[in-house]
Structure formats: structure tokens, C-alpha cells
Design a protein around this motif. Structure first.
Motif, PDB file in Angstrom:
ATOM      1  N   SER A   1     -19.978 -27.487  -2.119  1.00  0.00           N
ATOM      2  CA  SER A   1     -19.241 -27.570  -0.862  1.00  0.00           C
ATOM      3  C   SER A   1     -19.401 -28.959  -0.250  1.00  0.00           C
ATOM      4  O   SER A   1     -20.436 -29.607  -0.404  1.00  0.00           O
ATOM      5  N   SER A   2     -18.354 -29.380   0.451  1.00  0.00           N
ATOM      6  CA  SER A   2     -18.427 -30.625   1.214  1.00  0.00           C
ATOM      7  C   SER A   2     -18.313 -30.342   2.707  1.00  0.00           C
ATOM      8  O   SER A   2     -18.334 -31.265   3.518  1.00  0.00           O
ATOM      9  N   ASN A   3     -18.225 -29.080   3.092  1.00  0.00           N
ATOM     10  CA  ASN A   3     -18.149 -28.668   4.490  1.00  0.00           C
ATOM     11  C   ASN A   3     -19.537 -28.779   5.119  1.00  0.00           C
ATOM     12  O   ASN A   3     -20.501 -28.201   4.601  1.00  0.00           O
ATOM     13  N   SER A   4     -19.652 -29.502   6.235  1.00  0.00           N
ATOM     14  CA  SER A   4     -20.972 -29.775   6.816  1.00  0.00           C
ATOM     15  C   SER A   4     -21.702 -28.502   7.239  1.00  0.00           C
ATOM     16  O   SER A   4     -22.922 -28.385   7.041  1.00  0.00           O
ATOM     17  N   GLN A   5     -21.002 -27.541   7.816  1.00  0.00           N
ATOM     18  CA  GLN A   5     -21.653 -26.300   8.240  1.00  0.00           C
ATOM     19  C   GLN A   5     -22.164 -25.519   7.031  1.00  0.00           C
ATOM     20  O   GLN A   5     -23.290 -25.023   7.032  1.00  0.00           O
ATOM     21  N   VAL A   6     -21.353 -25.430   6.002  1.00  0.00           N
ATOM     22  CA  VAL A   6     -21.758 -24.704   4.798  1.00  0.00           C
ATOM     23  C   VAL A   6     -22.906 -25.430   4.108  1.00  0.00           C
ATOM     24  O   VAL A   6     -23.851 -24.798   3.624  1.00  0.00           O
ATOM     25  N   ARG A   7     -22.856 -26.760   4.082  1.00  0.00           N
ATOM     26  CA  ARG A   7     -23.926 -27.535   3.459  1.00  0.00           C
ATOM     27  C   ARG A   7     -25.259 -27.277   4.163  1.00  0.00           C
ATOM     28  O   ARG A   7     -26.295 -27.136   3.511  1.00  0.00           O
ATOM     29  N   SER A   8     -25.247 -27.188   5.490  1.00  0.00           N
ATOM     30  CA  SER A   8     -26.473 -26.877   6.242  1.00  0.00           C
ATOM     31  C   SER A   8     -26.974 -25.484   5.907  1.00  0.00           C
ATOM     32  O   SER A   8     -28.185 -25.262   5.737  1.00  0.00           O
ATOM     33  N   GLU A   9     -26.050 -24.540   5.809  1.00  0.00           N
ATOM     34  CA  GLU A   9     -26.414 -23.166   5.459  1.00  0.00           C
ATOM     35  C   GLU A   9     -26.991 -23.099   4.041  1.00  0.00           C
ATOM     36  O   GLU A   9     -27.971 -22.393   3.794  1.00  0.00           O
ATOM     37  N   MET A  10     -26.391 -23.862   3.132  1.00  0.00           N
ATOM     38  CA  MET A  10     -26.900 -23.911   1.758  1.00  0.00           C
ATOM     39  C   MET A  10     -28.338 -24.424   1.742  1.00  0.00           C
ATOM     40  O   MET A  10     -29.199 -23.866   1.049  1.00  0.00           O
ATOM     41  N   ALA A  11     -28.600 -25.487   2.489  1.00  0.00           N
ATOM     42  CA  ALA A  11     -29.947 -26.062   2.535  1.00  0.00           C
ATOM     43  C   ALA A  11     -30.957 -25.044   3.058  1.00  0.00           C
ATOM     44  O   ALA A  11     -32.060 -24.909   2.511  1.00  0.00           O
ATOM     45  N   ARG A  12     -30.590 -24.298   4.096  1.00  0.00           N
ATOM     46  CA  ARG A  12     -31.490 -23.260   4.634  1.00  0.00           C
ATOM     47  C   ARG A  12     -31.732 -22.170   3.598  1.00  0.00           C
ATOM     48  O   ARG A  12     -32.865 -21.717   3.405  1.00  0.00           O
ATOM     49  N   ASP A  13     -30.657 -21.730   2.931  1.00  0.00           N
ATOM     50  CA  ASP A  13     -30.804 -20.668   1.934  1.00  0.00           C
ATOM     51  C   ASP A  13     -31.640 -21.126   0.742  1.00  0.00           C
ATOM     52  O   ASP A  13     -32.424 -20.347   0.195  1.00  0.00           O
ATOM     53  N   VAL A  14     -31.485 -22.374   0.346  1.00  0.00           N
ATOM     54  CA  VAL A  14     -32.297 -22.905  -0.757  1.00  0.00           C
ATOM     55  C   VAL A  14     -33.766 -22.939  -0.340  1.00  0.00           C
ATOM     56  O   VAL A  14     -34.636 -22.534  -1.116  1.00  0.00           O
ATOM     57  N   ASP A  15     -34.052 -23.403   0.877  1.00  0.00           N
ATOM     58  CA  ASP A  15     -35.439 -23.415   1.353  1.00  0.00           C
ATOM     59  C   ASP A  15     -36.049 -22.015   1.324  1.00  0.00           C
ATOM     60  O   ASP A  15     -37.170 -21.826   0.858  1.00  0.00           O
ATOM     61  N   THR A  16     -35.310 -21.025   1.800  1.00  0.00           N
ATOM     62  CA  THR A  16     -35.785 -19.646   1.801  1.00  0.00           C
ATOM     63  C   THR A  16     -36.007 -19.152   0.378  1.00  0.00           C
ATOM     64  O   THR A  16     -37.027 -18.527   0.076  1.00  0.00           O
ATOM     65  N   TYR A  17     -35.050 -19.443  -0.504  1.00  0.00           N
ATOM     66  CA  TYR A  17     -35.143 -19.030  -1.908  1.00  0.00           C
ATOM     67  C   TYR A  17     -36.384 -19.616  -2.567  1.00  0.00           C
ATOM     68  O   TYR A  17     -37.113 -18.928  -3.274  1.00  0.00           O
TER      69      TYR A  17
END
Length: 175
Positions: free
Chosen positions: A74-90
Motif C-alpha cells: 500500500s502507498s496510502n498513509s493511513q493504511v501504511r500506519s495501520e500495517m506498521a502497527r499490525d506488524v509490531d503486534t505480530y
């Protein structure tokens, strides 16, 4: 008996939520998603290659042992932030070990693995990329599961045109 069942479910909860950590990205319009399953790999393995072509035979051995490849971009800033949070949790909830970090050409790439049957084989290879590609912001989550031979993996990711795939050549040299 109910207490045992409840404890069992609570014990399994982290594994269930980890498996579903990235499913939500499959149907988001701001995300490009690619999921390949073991059925696809089995079909690819049936392609008739020349038996004398050792490189093709190695490729077939690699894909026969894969369970699934998931890639979300994704290149969408909101989705990119969500991805980063989900990766940290994972990463916090999983049993992945960091293999390598690369920060170059505007990209921050991190590779993680879950141990497999020996030091050259892992049961999961996980990559998270954040940065710029062709002047555009991008985040990429890549998860490959199965019996993954790290010495053969860089070719597969290069063929699938995975951003950051070139760094897998370096990973292979370090393993």
C-alpha cells in the motif's frame, strides 16, 4: 472440565489472532494483495520441465514445500500506519527471530524467520518494507510459510517481483 477448555482456548488465542493479523488487508481497496496457496504451488510443480534442467528442478523442489505466500502492498498513509502497527503486534506475539535489517535507497527492510527443520530451512519468512519506491511511499508485508529453503528463496521472490527481493540475495549469503 470447563476450566480446562477455557484455558486451552486462551492458550490458542495468540496463534489464532496471529494467523488472522493481516487478513483484513485482502479486501481493502487501498491495498494490493496477492495470496498464493499450496494448491497453486502443486499446480506449478506439475509443469513439465526438462529433467536435465537442474535449476528448474531446484525451483520445483522449493515451491512444492511452500504452504502459502501473502503479500500486501500500500502507498496510502493511513493504511501504511495501520500495517506498521499490525506488524509490531505480530512480531511481539509471534516466535519470529530477526534475520536482517537493511536501510538503503529510501527503504527500511526487515526480515524475520521462524525456525524450521534445520538452519537452512525456515517454516516462515516474514518481511516488512517501509519507504519509497519510484518516488512513492510504500509499505509491503510479505509472509511465506512452509518448508522454505533460504538458498532458493531469492529467485522465487525476484520472479514474483517482490519489492526488497534483491536483499534476499544478501540474506542467503549470511545464512
Amino acid at each position: 472440565m470447563k476450566k480446562i477448555a477455557i484455558l486451552f482456548i486462551i492458550g490458542l488465542l495468540p496463534m489464532i489472532t496471529n494467523a488472522q493479523a493481516f487478513e483484513k488487508y485482502e479486501n481493502m481497496k487501498e491495498v494490493d494483495a496477492m495470496i498464493m496457496t499450496s494448491k497453486m504451488f502443486k499446480m506449478l510443480a506439475k509443469v513439465d520441465f526438462s529433467e536435465g534442467d537442474e535449476e528448474a528442478q531446484q525451483y520445483i523442489r522449493l515451491i512444492e514445500n511452500l504452504d502459502e505466500i501473502k503479500m500486501f502492498t500500500s502507498s496510502n498513509s493511513q493504511v501504511r500506519s495501520e500495517m506498521a502497527r499490525d506488524v509490531d503486534t505480530y512480531l511481539k506475539n509471534g516466535s519470529l527471530e530477526q534475520l536482517m535489517r537493511v536501510n538503503e535507497d529510501g527503504k527500511n527492510i526487515k526480515f524475520y524467520s521462524k525456525p524450521g527443520k534445520n538452519e537452512n530451512v525456515v517454516s516462515e519468512l516474514f518481511m516488512f518494507l517501509e519507504g519509497q519506491e519510484d518516488g512513492e511511499p510504500i509499505s509491503v508485508i510479505l509472509s511465506i510459510t512452509g518448508d522454505i529453503d533460504l538458498s532458493q528463496l531469492s529467485r522465487l521472490t525476484r520472479d514474483l517481483k517482490v519489492p526488497g527481493a534483491d536483499e534476499l540475495n544478501n540474506l542467503d549469503k549470511k545464512s
